[in-house]
Design an enzyme around this catalytic site. Structure first.
Site, PDB file in Angstrom:
ATOM      1  NE  ARG A  74      41.104   6.797  66.530  1.00  0.00           N
ATOM      2  CZ  ARG A  74      41.388   5.855  65.666  1.00  0.00           C
ATOM      3  NH1 ARG A  74      42.407   6.027  64.843  1.00  0.00           N
ATOM      4  NH2 ARG A  74      40.699   4.739  65.612  1.00  0.00           N
ATOM      5  NE  ARG A 100      47.607   0.450  66.643  1.00  0.00           N
ATOM      6  CZ  ARG A 100      46.637   0.982  65.915  1.00  0.00           C
ATOM      7  NH1 ARG A 100      46.574   2.309  65.742  1.00  0.00           N
ATOM      8  NH2 ARG A 100      45.714   0.226  65.345  1.00  0.00           N
ATOM      9  CG  HIS A 170      49.261   6.397  62.554  1.00  0.00           C
ATOM     10  ND1 HIS A 170      48.326   7.381  62.744  1.00  0.00           N
ATOM     11  CD2 HIS A 170      48.676   5.509  61.698  1.00  0.00           C
ATOM     12  CE1 HIS A 170      47.233   7.095  62.035  1.00  0.00           C
ATOM     13  NE2 HIS A 170      47.413   5.994  61.392  1.00  0.00           N
ATOM     14  CG  ASP A 214      43.897   5.868  54.321  1.00  0.00           C
ATOM     15  OD1 ASP A 214      43.220   4.983  54.874  1.00  0.00           O
ATOM     16  OD2 ASP A 214      45.143   5.980  54.459  1.00  0.00           O
ATOM     17  CD  GLU A 273      49.935   7.678  59.299  1.00  0.00           C
ATOM     18  OE1 GLU A 273      48.763   8.042  59.135  1.00  0.00           O
ATOM     19  OE2 GLU A 273      50.310   6.496  59.175  1.00  0.00           O
TER      20      GLU A 273
HETATM   21  O1  TA6 Z   1      47.512   5.618  58.494  1.00  0.00           O
HETATM   22  C1  TA6 Z   1      46.229   5.613  57.928  1.00  0.00           C
HETATM   23  C2  TA6 Z   1      45.506   4.353  58.374  1.00  0.00           C
HETATM   24  O2  TA6 Z   1      46.158   3.191  57.908  1.00  0.00           O
HETATM   25  C3  TA6 Z   1      44.058   4.437  57.897  1.00  0.00           C
HETATM   26  O3  TA6 Z   1      43.792   3.497  56.873  1.00  0.00           O
HETATM   27  C4  TA6 Z   1      43.254   4.172  59.173  1.00  0.00           C
HETATM   28  O4  TA6 Z   1      43.050   2.796  59.350  1.00  0.00           O
HETATM   29  C5  TA6 Z   1      44.203   4.768  60.219  1.00  0.00           C
HETATM   30  O5  TA6 Z   1      45.480   4.281  59.813  1.00  0.00           O
HETATM   31  C6  TA6 Z   1      43.861   4.526  61.652  1.00  0.00           C
HETATM   32  O6  TA6 Z   1      43.984   3.180  61.963  1.00  0.00           O
HETATM   33  P1  TA6 Z   1      43.558   2.716  63.473  1.00  0.00           P
HETATM   34  O7  TA6 Z   1      43.848   1.256  63.510  1.00  0.00           O
HETATM   35  O8  TA6 Z   1      44.402   3.504  64.419  1.00  0.00           O
HETATM   36  O9  TA6 Z   1      42.095   3.101  63.602  1.00  0.00           O
END
Ligand code: TA6
Length: 302
Positions: A74, A100, A170, A214, A273
């Site tokens: 994270r 990732r 991201h 989002d 992103e």
């Molecule tokens: O980039 C935004 C997103 O697609 C959100 O919808 C949320 O799911 C975020 O990515 C984080 O995703 P993750 O799989 O890292 O918890």
């Protein structure tokens, strides 16, 4: 499991480039040069930290990020590839693809000058990943660590048929308080609002944050600027090979459900992103390659 001693022997540079085994026994490389400091996990070739010399960290990493093989970390700059978001048809496939959560090998480390270190990583797909993605599309990541941070994700199609990919760098940016920052550069852009049933809307003025946000901004190729008066900082996000910009903050309820977000952790981060998502998915023709690039620069705010 990468051999840390072998990596330091082959690529290490005393006090400049050091490989180690970090939390969760994940291999990391610390880079220190005159211009900046950074840390990259070999799992995901994920930048976890970047701070220009004398400046506060630009990249946010959750204080309760979980470090374990095969689990997304994270924060930092997760590479979403070869699909963005949930897999289009297979609910059991990992969200945001497998880049990732996969091991990336170090191909090269180069000190361009005392103020810039260049690293090249190559994705090593697991057997599971090959089953999820039966295409000959090697991926590489070029990273430049200096007073600017630049990344370029290269996808090559060695197969005989076109391949469609969606992707994102991201990036989690560290902010003083998400409720007081704004993002410039998206005024007038259409976006998919994932918090409002995926409706398509039009951005009016700067992007500000007062609830879960989002959004996938489409046909968005220009530079964005994150203005943070609390940190007296402006962060420039320039990109190439990217038609989408994703803006995300989970806010209170969604972040509270995540075991790798501390309570109120959402206050100090925002994701901007560089992506190719939704309608902006990219088709890579046989024998061709696609390059998604970003350059991050931090500036003082007078
Ligand atoms: O980039 C935004 C997103 O697609 C959100 O919808 C949320 O799911 C975020 O990515 C984080 O995703 P993750 O799989 O890292 O918890």
């Amino acid at each position: 499991m990468p051999d840390i001693d072998a990596l330091n022997t082959r690529f290490g540079v005393t006090d400049r480039v050091t490989f180690a085994r970090g939390p969760g026994a994940l291999a990391t490389v610390d880079i220190t040069n005159v211009s900046a400091q950074a840390r990259i996990a070999l799992q995901g070739a994920q930048v976890l930290h970047w701070a220009p010399a004398g400046a506060a960290p630009v990249i946010w990493l959750s204080p309760t990020a979980k470090f374990a093989e095969g689990r997304a970390i994270r924060g930092g700059i997760p590479i979403c590839w070869p699909w963005f978001g949930p897999h289009p048809s297979e609910t059991t496939y990992p969200a945001h693809g497998f880049a990732r959560i996969s091991h990336w090998e170090v191909v090269a480390v180069e000190s361009i000058s005392d103020g810039e270190t260049r690293l090249l990583f190559r994705l090593i797909p697991s057997d599971a990943a090959r089953a999820w993605w039966p295409h000959a599309t090697p991926a590489e990541l070029h990273v430049n660590i200096g007073k600017r941070l630049s990344l370029e994700l290269v996808t090559k199609n060695l197969g005989v048929a076109p391949v469609v990919i969606s992707q994102a760098l991201h990036t989690y940016f560290s902010v003083s308080d998400v409720r007081s920052v704004h993002v410039l550069g998206l005024d007038g852009s259409p976006y998919i609002d994932k918090v409002d049933g995926g409706k398509t809307k039009l951005q009016k003025g700067p992007v500000t944050f007062s609830a879960e946000t989002d959004r996938i901004y489409l046909n968005s190729i220009g530079e964005n600027i994150l203005v943070d008066r609390g940190l007296k900082r402006r962060l420039r996000v320039a990109k190439t090979g990217s038609s989408s910009t994703v803006i995300w903050n989970p806010w209170i309820q969604k972040s509270a459900k995540m075991d790798d977000f501390v309570e109120s952790g959402y206050v100090n981060m925002v994701c901007i992103e560089a992506a190719n998502a939704a309608d902006d998915a990219v088709t890579v023709a046989p024998g061709e390659e696609h390059r998604l690039g970003v350059v991050y620069a931090a500036e003082g705010l007078t």
